[in-house]
Design a protein around this motif. Structure first.
Motif, PDB file in Angstrom:
ATOM      1  N   ASP A 185      -5.625  -4.228  -4.124  1.00 39.57           N
ATOM      2  CA  ASP A 185      -4.954  -4.676  -2.901  1.00 39.57           C
ATOM      3  C   ASP A 185      -5.717  -4.292  -1.638  1.00 39.57           C
ATOM      4  OD1 ASP A 185      -2.949  -5.999  -4.216  1.00 39.57           O
ATOM      5  OD2 ASP A 185      -1.425  -4.446  -3.928  1.00 39.57           O
ATOM      6  N   GLN A 186      -6.404  -3.173  -1.651  1.00 36.27           N
ATOM      7  CA  GLN A 186      -7.186  -2.780  -0.471  1.00 36.27           C
ATOM      8  C   GLN A 186      -8.330  -3.755  -0.228  1.00 36.27           C
ATOM      9  OE1 GLN A 186      -6.207  -0.327   1.787  1.00 36.27           O
ATOM     10  NE2 GLN A 186      -4.464  -0.675   0.446  1.00 36.27           N
ATOM     11  N   SER A 246       0.833  -1.211   0.000  1.00 36.57           N
ATOM     12  CA  SER A 246       0.000   0.000   0.000  1.00 36.57           C
ATOM     13  C   SER A 246       0.862   1.253   0.000  1.00 36.57           C
ATOM     14  CB  SER A 246      -0.927   0.012   1.215  1.00 36.57           C
ATOM     15  OG  SER A 246      -1.867  -1.022   1.124  1.00 36.57           O
ATOM     16  N   PHE A 295      -3.703  -0.466  -6.258  1.00 41.24           N
ATOM     17  CA  PHE A 295      -3.980  -0.088  -4.874  1.00 41.24           C
ATOM     18  C   PHE A 295      -5.416  -0.479  -4.504  1.00 41.24           C
ATOM     19  CE2 PHE A 295      -5.584   2.967  -1.725  1.00 41.24           C
ATOM     20  CZ  PHE A 295      -4.656   2.795  -0.704  1.00 41.24           C
TER      21      PHE A 295
END
Length: 172
Positions: free
Chosen positions: A150-151, A106, A147
């Motif tokens: 991945d979150q 992140s 991002f």
């Protein structure tokens, strides 16, 4: 209470996420080809380089996650009944390491995305820096995509981790 269904749900969602990332990678490569061979400007060539490189990485990571998820799901569901200590001694440390990796990723994605945006904004009006602007905008766009992906995965992993922790605590 953490159950085998929770394990199944986690790994099926992980598998779906792997497939989604693989599809994103394919779309990135297709877009790169359109930019390289269709639009042909220096700006779009720069975007294409980033989309091509990260698209390949997205395909590889997505395929690995997709392929491995079923085996991991079966292994952990089996361990739930037959070897709960394996969940405590192997799976819980593994998923905690995954969580730490998501934190690192992140930060890296935020830094790279902001760097791409800043470089783009600095050189956007310089006609001699079109290729660099394309690269920087490509990095920014890809970092937003990665991002976001991945979150979602990190949130799913945290829920799974908390479930595992409650299971391990209840078995002690």
């Amino acid at each position: 209470m953490f159950s085998k269904t929770d394990i199944e749900t986690y790994f099926l969602a992980e598998k779906a996420g792997g497939l989604f990332l693989l599809i994103i990678g394919v779309i990135s490569i297709i877009m790169a080809m359109v930019f390289l061979f269709g639009l042909k400007t220096n700006f779009f060539k720069g975007v294409a380089v980033v989309f091509l490189l990260l698209g390949v990485i997205e395909i590889i990571v997505g395929a690995v996650v997709y392929k491995r998820s079923d085996k991991d799901r079966l292994t952990q569901v089996y361990a739930y009944d037959m070897n709960p200590q394996k969940l405590k001694n192997e799976e819980l440390p593994r998923i905690k390491k995954v969580n730490k990796t998501f934190v690192f990723l992140s930060y890296a994605e935020i830094v790279l995305g902001l760097a791409g945006l800043i470089v783009f904004l600095i050189f956007r009006n310089d006609p001699t820096k079109r290729f660099l602007c394309g690269i920087s905008l490509g990095v920014f766009v890809q970092m937003i995509i990665i991002f976001s992906f991945d979150q979602v995965a990190a949130k799913r992993a945290m829920v799974y981790t908390k479930g595992l922790e409650s299971f391990v605590t209840s078995k002690n």
